[in-house]
Design an enzyme around this catalytic site. Structure first.
Site, short mmCIF file in Angstrom:
data_model
loop_
_atom_site.label_atom_id
_atom_site.label_comp_id
_atom_site.label_asym_id
_atom_site.label_seq_id
_atom_site.Cartn_x
_atom_site.Cartn_y
_atom_site.Cartn_z
N CYS A 122 0.89 -1.13 0.02
CA CYS A 122 -0.07 -0.08 -0.05
C CYS A 122 0.93 1.21 0.03
CB CYS A 122 -0.82 -0.22 1.23
SG CYS A 122 -1.86 1.49 1.64
N CYS A 179 -0.60 4.14 2.16
CA CYS A 179 -0.18 3.72 3.60
C CYS A 179 1.02 4.01 4.07
CB CYS A 179 -0.71 2.47 4.12
SG CYS A 179 -2.12 1.88 3.39
N ASP A 180 2.06 3.53 3.20
CA ASP A 180 3.57 3.55 3.62
C ASP A 180 4.39 4.20 2.95
OD1 ASP A 180 2.66 1.73 5.48
OD2 ASP A 180 2.77 -0.09 4.00
#
Ligand code: NAP
Length: 311
Positions: A138, A141-142
């Site tokens: 992701c 997200c990261d």
């Protein structure tokens, strides 16, 4: 006195992504009682998506923002939303009985499966070991952990190329490792990526191992299928986008899946069991987009009403 928990609904929608939220909107607007059950936050894969440029009405919108807007719309006519991973579905005449991992049991006559897909893992050494320590599925997200660093993206589909482009806003360099001699991504997306000078493509190359120093990822081992050469590529992070798998394990016993595990439906989103519908990415369909998911959801939301009336 504590309020008794409602366990019976006209319609239960499993999965609150774009498809499920649209079905809930249509069914609740037809005055049916509706529960959306999801194993996590509503929005589904929208939450893992950076910019969406092919959803009508928006030139570009962030996935999580669209998820929030859809949720407001989906719940405005009384549809409810609850956490819970459905583990089992039992049929009892017209009734469908759902059991969740939290031990909750819900009943409905109209079940809409909208569980979507989850990302496939490569299945190479080091991938699971370095999960959360440099291996990610992701970018939204990261990605922020890799500011000014070098990351590798594995895969050649729309997700790999689009999320790779998103990562160029953060990382210094993004190397996309593609197993064939060409990308699978749509031509327009390929064109945009080729114009991005932070992106580099390595073709005919498979990742055979994720390498690390025990704390975090340091690179990958790759194999070139043309030259037969094995080598190591240095990287601080590895983002894996090698396709997806349908999340249909709890529905296997119903006999409604195709060989790949997607739910087979007719044009009205009805599966082979009366009162069970499937929509969005989890359905056997030639195109998996937010736009097609909401179209499926609208049809199912209207069809559940017709089905319940016919009983
Ligand atoms: P996908 O289209 O199935 O592409 C998967 C990619 O990973 C392919 O390039 C495939 O290579 C490669 N691959 C598979 N297994 C691999 C392995 N073990 N090692 C290395 N590479 C591997 O998956 P996706 O990109 O996640 O997209 C899923 C669906 O969502 C698609 O229908 C896509 O069109 C849609 N989507 C659309 C958009 C958009 O419209 N903007 C954005 C994201 C996703 P091969 O080509 O050799 O098979």
């Amino acid at each position: 006195m504590a309020e008794e928990k409602q366990t019976s609904y006209d319609v239960i929608v499993v999965g609150a992504g774009p498809a499920g939220m649209t079905a809930a909107l249509y069914a609740s607007r037809a005055n049916l009682s509706v529960l959306m059950l999801d194993r996590g936050i509503y929005g589904g894969n929208l939450n893992n998506t950076a910019a969406i440029e092919n959803y009508p009405g928006f030139k570009s919108i962030q996935g999580p923002e669209l998820a929030q807007d859809m949720y407001q719309g989906a719940t405005q006519f009384g549809a409810q939303y609850a956490y819970g991973t459905v583990e089992k579905v039992e049929l009892d005449g017209d009734l469908k009985r759902l059991t969740t991992d939290m031990g909750d049991v819900f009943e409905t006559k109209a079940l809409v499966i909208a569980t979507g897909t989850q990302q496939r893992h490569m299945g190479v050494p080091g991938e699971e070991e370095y999960g959360g320590r440099g291996v990610s599925y992701c970018a939204v997200c990261d990605g922020a952990f890799f500011k000014n660093k070098h990351v590798i993206v594995v895969g050649g589909g729309d997700s790999a190329v689009e999320e790779g482009m998103y990562l160029t806003q953060l990382a210094d360099k993004v190397t996309v490792v593609v197993r064939r001699d060409q990308l699978r991504a749509q031509p327009l997306i390929q064109e945009q990526a080729k114009q991005n000078n932070k992106m580099e493509f390595v073709f005919n190359t498979s990742v055979t191992e994720v390498l690390g120093d025990e704390n975090k990822v340091t690179g990958v081992k790759v194999h070139n299928s043309q030259t037969g050469a094995d080598e190591q590529l240095q990287a601080d992070g590895v983002f894996i986008y090698v396709g997806s798998l349908p999340m249909t394990a709890p529905f296997k016993n119903l006999g409604i899946l195709n060989e790949q595990g997607y739910v087979k439906t007719n044009d009205l989103m009805a599966a082979d069991v009366p009162g069970i519908f499937a929509i969005g990415d989890v359905r056997e369909t030639p195109l998996r987009q937010v736009a097609t998911a909401v179209g499926d959801g609208a049809i199912a939301g209207q069809q559940v009403y017709q089905y319940l009336r016919s009983l």
